[in-house]
Write an enzyme that holds these catalytic residues in place. Structure first.
Site, PDB file in Angstrom:
ATOM      1  N   THR A  96      -6.707  -6.511  -9.075  1.00 44.63           N
ATOM      2  CA  THR A  96      -6.294  -7.907  -8.996  1.00 44.63           C
ATOM      3  C   THR A  96      -5.450  -8.234 -10.239  1.00 44.63           C
ATOM      4  OG1 THR A  96      -8.562  -8.266  -9.774  1.00 44.63           O
ATOM      5  CG2 THR A  96      -8.117  -8.859  -7.524  1.00 44.63           C
ATOM      6  N   ASP A  97      -5.010  -9.484 -10.334  1.00 43.47           N
ATOM      7  CA  ASP A  97      -4.147  -9.887 -11.459  1.00 43.47           C
ATOM      8  C   ASP A  97      -4.877  -9.683 -12.802  1.00 43.47           C
ATOM      9  OD1 ASP A  97      -2.351 -10.665  -9.546  1.00 43.47           O
ATOM     10  OD2 ASP A  97      -2.928 -12.770  -9.585  1.00 43.47           O
ATOM     11  N   ASP A 105     -14.162   0.660  -6.977  1.00 42.97           N
ATOM     12  CA  ASP A 105     -13.978  -0.798  -7.010  1.00 42.97           C
ATOM     13  C   ASP A 105     -15.265  -1.433  -7.515  1.00 42.97           C
ATOM     14  OD1 ASP A 105     -11.829  -2.903  -5.432  1.00 42.97           O
ATOM     15  OD2 ASP A 105     -13.773  -3.690  -6.066  1.00 42.97           O
ATOM     16  N   ASP A 113      -5.086  -0.169  -8.657  1.00 40.89           N
ATOM     17  CA  ASP A 113      -4.779  -1.146  -7.600  1.00 40.89           C
ATOM     18  C   ASP A 113      -5.701  -2.340  -7.809  1.00 40.89           C
ATOM     19  OD1 ASP A 113      -4.351  -2.567  -5.295  1.00 40.89           O
ATOM     20  OD2 ASP A 113      -4.918  -0.963  -3.923  1.00 40.89           O
ATOM     21  N   HIS A 160       0.818  -1.220   0.000  1.00 44.80           N
ATOM     22  CA  HIS A 160       0.000   0.000   0.000  1.00 44.80           C
ATOM     23  C   HIS A 160       0.851   1.270   0.000  1.00 44.80           C
ATOM     24  CE1 HIS A 160      -3.394  -2.713   1.535  1.00 44.80           C
ATOM     25  NE2 HIS A 160      -3.627  -2.401   0.286  1.00 44.80           N
TER      26      HIS A 160
END
Ligand code: SAM
Length: 306
Positions: free
Chosen positions: A183-184, A131, A181, A87
């Protein structure tokens, strides 16, 4: 008198060797990386949460030595013990590279750890986090409250929608820094690594603005994901790019990276004096760490810089 002590040391060494060889059972959470022939495991003492959202499966475990662990679709997202590494490096290098970051957009980042770090910068007037999955933020609120402690900050705006759609609809030149930021780069996050999305990010940034993208492992992904990301960033109009490596023991290979790219901004220098004088606490980030990360190891140097 010497003999028992020597034997004691040998015994301890033997015991630790035996520990290395013990086999793992249901008391361990393991993330296996088939393609790399490797796995990472943490000993767990309890399962605290298990939820299938419309987007992904979110699990939270209590571990014996690493605090709590969040897993999405079988991949480790964070642990209490080492999430500060990720972070801090997703936020402070970018914010100390920009000349005067005021409005920051975070795409992904639902655990809110990056948002908390961004809001430590007193010059930031607005931080929007987008998100796709409210379930991640709810799980963070419940099980990682220290990460969500800045969510009630007046400057924070939490939205739950697809980052691809948010960027497509956002106004021209409306942010100073965009942090991806995610996920893969598979499934719902795949598009966040592509040139079309990054062209949108370039448009949404003000001149002098920059994007920070989580960019996977230097050891495992330099010749694949990281090289492809540089190509996509270049196609999207970002002429200056740098990939900064940093450690994250619980991520594949224990080594991770963020890639910073500038819109009409060289990202190879930063506000070093301001970074040295930062009036907020960090556990990993320092001006020296930032400087060092801009000088990556020899094997990946050619890929990591424009
Ligand atoms: N780097 C960390 C990792 O992979 O271990 C990332 C952690 S953060 C929890 C990743 C977030 O990205 C998740 O909460 C997920 O819901 C979000 N995400 C994935 N695809 C997205 C998209 N298309 N738009 C917005 N958020 C997305």
């Amino acid at each position: 008198m010497l003999l028992p002590r020597v034997l004691g040391e040998q015994d301890a060494r033997r015991k630790s060797h035996m520990r290395d060889r013990m086999s793992l059972d249901e008391h361990w959470f393991s993330e296996a990386f088939e393609a790399e022939g490797m796995a990472f495991s943490l000993r767990i003492t309890d399962k605290l949460h298990d939820e299938q959202t419309p987007y992904q499966r979110i699990q939270v475990y209590q571990t014996s030595h690493w605090g709590r662990l969040m897993v999405i679709d079988g991949c480790i997202m964070l642990t209490d013990r080492d999430n500060f590494l990720y972070h801090e490096m997703m936020s402070h290098p970018g914010l100390f590279t920009h000349d005067n970051p005021r409005e920051v957009l975070i795409i992904g980042g639902g655990d809110c750890g990056t948002l908390r770090e961004v809001l430590r910068h007193p010059g930031v007037t607005r931080a929007v986090q987008v998100d796709i999955d409210a379930g991640v933020t709810e799980a963070a609120r419940q099980f990682f409250p220290e990460l969500t402690q800045a969510n009630d900050d007046q400057r924070a705006e939490l939205r739950f929608e697809d980052g691809l759609q948010y960027i497509a609809a956002a106004g021209d030149a409306s942010f100073d820094v965009v942090i991806v930021d995610s996920t893969d780069p598979v499934g719902i996050a795949e598009g966040l690594f592509g040139a079309s999305f990054l062209r949108g990010v370039h448009r949404v940034l003000r001149p002098g603005g920059l994007v920070v993208q989580q960019s996977e492992s230097p050891l495992l992904h330099s010749e694949g994901i990281i090289r492809d990301l540089h190509t996509a960033l270049s196609e999207a109009g970002f002429s200056s790019r740098a990939t900064l490596p940093f450690p994250v023991p619980s991520y594949p290979s224990g080594w991770w990276s963020c890639t910073i790219a500038g819109r009409e901004r060289d990202v190879h220098n930063f506000r070093e004096t301001a970074a040295r004088a930062a009036a907020f606490p960090t556990q990993y980030y320092t001006a020296g760490i930032h400087y060092g990360a801009l000088h990556p190891p020899a094997f990946c140097r050619a890929v990591f810089n424009d």
